[in-house]
Design an enzyme around this catalytic site. Structure first.
Site, PDB file in Angstrom:
ATOM      1  CB  THR A 141      -0.893  -0.007   1.260  1.00  0.00           C
ATOM      2  OG1 THR A 141      -1.590  -1.250   1.281  1.00  0.00           O
ATOM      3  CG2 THR A 141      -1.898   1.124   1.253  1.00  0.00           C
ATOM      4  N   GLY A 180       2.695  -3.259   8.284  1.00  0.00           N
ATOM      5  CA  GLY A 180       2.881  -3.606   9.688  1.00  0.00           C
ATOM      6  C   GLY A 180       4.292  -4.124   9.902  1.00  0.00           C
ATOM      7  CD  GLU A 423      -3.764  -9.092   4.794  1.00  0.00           C
ATOM      8  OE1 GLU A 423      -3.175  -8.805   3.733  1.00  0.00           O
ATOM      9  OE2 GLU A 423      -3.256  -8.949   5.908  1.00  0.00           O
TER      10      GLU A 423
END
Ligand SMILES: Cc1cc2nc3c(=O)[nH]c(=O)nc-3n(C[C@H](O)[C@H](O)[C@H](O)COP(=O)(O)OP(=O)(O)OC[C@H]3O[C@@H](n4cnc5c(N)ncnc54)[C@H](O)[C@@H]3O)c2cc1C
Length: 676
Positions: A141, A180, A423
């Site tokens: 992203t 993350g 996801e």
């Protein structure tokens, strides 16, 4: 050890089935149960105090992050000592009761490498990753684009002279945003960037990039940091990342499918969707785990609702009612229970289907890929949406105390709230599944082959002409009748959608494809209806297959699946009445049936949550403790608040700093109204 609350003791003695049998089913049989119990025992906080969760609500974000690293360090030790890997490792991480950093490395980073790297690349990278000599994140992203992967802007330009790629973030919006584990933990990232060779753009591909070197210092050209506090997941370091012409060797492009040779020649994969294999794995993981988060929240809510007493007991004037005896509270919580168990079945089904697909892929057969891709997308969306909706019900079911962080419920909600987004955003996923269904129906209509899982669409005319002939609750909830009703409904709205699209496309400037954007709501509804069908079908088939092995729990699981199905029918009753598939009498039977289900579930409620064997540390809840001593726990927990600890030392937070001034008559006296 404090004694168990007598109300809970009484409830536990009235359960209609042995908890052990339900635990065996939840954990996947005797061997798995033995293993899972052993894994949970490794997390015993008396032996490993660092794994305690109790004070997490009182510590600031940085400390929470460091605490998670300390837990991770301990867990690596346990992993190594006992040689724990794969699903067992994932289960161990899940059982800590908190989001754990290694999940990002183990469930996103490593599978991406495994799914996208060549044999030679795997030989180099996997041992490093498995030993945690490197720690990786999944960086797809960007600030400007998430769902629209095709428009990612980061570039990887092939440099012939040095046989390298130049990784660059050409704009602010190309900054990687969200990964993350990126901000502070990762040494490496698998990044998604546009492959450019000799000025030609070959689209988005994956590359491994080292982010940090000696003493964890970011390498030259790498600007990396934290994106700041979030709704939940605050022990996880989601980060940003910008590249300024960072060079990596050519062999750090993942080359299982797409390849770039030394002379800059590009070759393409045989099946484009293979590239997105990791996300499919991660989606399946979310489907499989969806019941787990909800079961945790329900365990808290049901235990609490069995010791909480309010209002009058109409049968005994001297006592107050146990709040779980109120019908509407049962409606809220038992509907959620029906979701937990139905999703448990669909999770197992999805996992099995994926294993079949993986076996096929390893044999070079990609025939199930498209099915897996669309089913996992639609199911990920349905399951995570259902859990989120139920979590909201659970908050409301617990009254004021549920709003306290010490209830444990807010952190379950905060941490789960990202599931419908990550996801693959649920809207986008449902649009993908809906489009897949449109194509399959068009094929069926034109006599072309349909995907294996949608074989019945060939019979769509017969399905559309069917009406329910059931006359009793038993007949209406017969497994075959359930599947028939749902197949009829999703086929009908799919047929209606196709006919609307055909009609609209006649006047739409972009024709049939363009018309789809005017029917987005309908496309999503079709995806949802289809996924409900898969869910209820797999739950019914799964349940019938365990009828003899798990005969004691079969009756209550049947009630729960019937409840799930009936709630769905009531929610969409207008649709079923519209073409008279069901009539108003059927709806009355469903409404009454739901109330009867609640009555049947009530005595078993405690068994249905206890059987998950969540430890108190995992739940980290004053309300959901196994012993049910909620008031003592709430009080003791409140005492841990730093302001109360300071109070005990005679330090009154806020008083010296501000309140003293406000309370002094001098302060207000000095304020002149006319000057304001
Ligand atoms: C906690 C968390 C962890 C994350 N971890 C990672 C990670 O490890 N690695 C990583 O790469 N990313 C990660 N992400 C990012 C995540 O994958 C994206 O946020 C997600 O894919 C959604 O993309 P977006 O944010 O760009 O939303 P957008 O695409 O901007 O969506 C905004 C809205 O527009 C709608 N929309 C967008 N496109 C369409 C369309 N074509 N048709 C109809 N509606 C549309 C969406 O449904 C949504 O409602 C994480 C995000 C969160 C919240």
């Amino acid at each position: 050890m404090s004694s168990v609350n007598p109300d809970l003791l009484k409830e536990r003695s009235g359960v209609s089935f042995p908890n052990e049998e339900l635990t065996l089913f939840i954990f996947g049989g005797p061997e798995e149960t033995k293993k899972k119990r052993w894994l949970i025992s490794l997390l015993d906080v008396n032996k490993n105090p660092v794994l305690k969760n109790e004070d997490k609500h009182f510590i600031p974000r940085d400390k929470y992050y460091i605490r998670s690293l300390e837990k991770m360090k301990k867990l690596f030790q346990i992993k190594k000592q006992h040689d724990i890997d794969g699903e067992d490792w994932n289960f161990l991480l899940l059982s800590t009761g908190e989001p754990m950093l290694p999940i990002l490395h183990d469930v996103l980073f490593i599978p991406t490498l495994e799914g996208q790297m060549s044999h030679e690349q795997l030989e180099k990278w996997i041992p490093l990753a498995k030993d945690y000599a490197i720690f990786g994140c999944y960086a797809q992203t960007e600030l400007g684009h998430g769902s629209n992967v095709r428009r990612l802007e980061t570039t990887a330009t092939y440099i012939h002279e040095t046989d390298e790629f130049d990784i660059h973030s050409p704009t602010l919006t190309s900054t990687k945003w969200w990964p993350g584990g990126l901000a502070r933990t990762s040494t490496h990232a698998v990044i998604f960037a546009r492959l450019i060779i000799d000025g030609k753009d070959y689209g988005v591909h994956s590359f491994v990039v080292q982010l940090r070197g000696e003493n964890h210092k970011p390498l030259p050209g790498i600007d990396v940091g934290d994106i700041g506090p979030k709704f939940g997941f605050n022990n996880i370091d989601n980060g940003f990342l910008r590249f300024t012409h960072v060079r990596i060797p050519r062999d750090q492009m993942c080359m299982k499918f797409s390849k770039v040779s030394r002379d800059g020649k590009y070759s393409t994969p045989s099946h484009a969707k293979v590239v997105y294999g990791t996300l499919v794995t991660a989606r399946i993981y979310l489907v499989e785990r969806s019941s787990f988060a909800l079961a945790k929240a329900l365990c808290i809510a049901i235990r609490y609702s069995l010791v909480r007493k309010q209002g009058n007991d109409t049968t005994n004037n001297h006592n107050e009612s146990i709040v779980l005896d109120y019908q509407f509270l049962q409606y809220r919580l038992f509907n959620s229970l029906s979701i937990v168990y139905t999703l448990l079945f669909v999770g197992k089904w999805m996992k099995d289907l994926n294993e079949i697909n993986e076996k096929k892929i390893s044999e070079g057969d990609v025939s199930l890929m498209a099915d897996i891709h669309s089913i996992s997308s639609g199911l990920k969306a349905l399951c995570t949406d259902l859990v989120m909706e139920s979590l909201n019900d659970i908050i409301l079911a617990c009254g004021g105390h549920g709003y306290l962080r010490s209830s444990g419920i807010p952190s379950i909600v905060d941490d789960y709230a990202q599931s419908p987004i990550v996801e693959g955003d649920n809207t986008i996923l449902q649009l993908q599944t809906g489009r897949y269904l449109i194509k399959a129906f068009e094929n069926a209509k034109n006599g072309r082959p349909t995907p294996a899982t949608l074989f019945y669409l060939k019979d769509y005319s017969r399905i559309l002409s069917e009406r329910s002939s059931a006359t009793t609750w038993e007949e209406l909830t017969d497994p075959n009748e359930q599947i028939k009703a749902l197949t009829h409904y999703h086929t009908r709205i799919l047929a209606k959608l196709i006919s609307n699209l055909e009609e609209s496309s006649k006047n739409h400037p972009q024709g049939y494809e363009g018309a789809k954007s005017d029917y987005m709501i309908d496309i999503i509804n079709v995806s949802r209806a289809y996924c409900y069908t898969i869910t209820i079908t797999s739950a019914n088939e799964g349940l019938e297959s365990i009828k003899t092995t798990y005969s004691n729990i079969y009756p209550i699981l049947r009630v729960l699946i019937n409840l799930f199905f009936s709630n769905y029918i009531i929610k969409y009753s207008g649709e079923f009445l519209l073409d008279n598939y069901f009539n108003s009498n059927h709806i009355k039977i469903f409404e009454l049936g739901i109330k009867n289900c609640l009555k049947t579930i009530r005595p078993d409620a405690i068994g249905l949550v206890d059987s998950w064997e969540f430890s108190d540390n995992m739940l980290n809840s004053a309300l959901g403790r196994y012993d049910g001593n909620v008031y003592e726990a709430l009080y003791n927990w409140a005492k841990l608040d730093p302001s109360n600890l300071a109070h005990e030392k005679g330090e009154y937070i806020g008083y010296n700093e501000v309140l003293k001034d406000i309370y002094s008559k001098e302060y207000l006296k000095g304020i002149n109204r006319s000057k304001l």
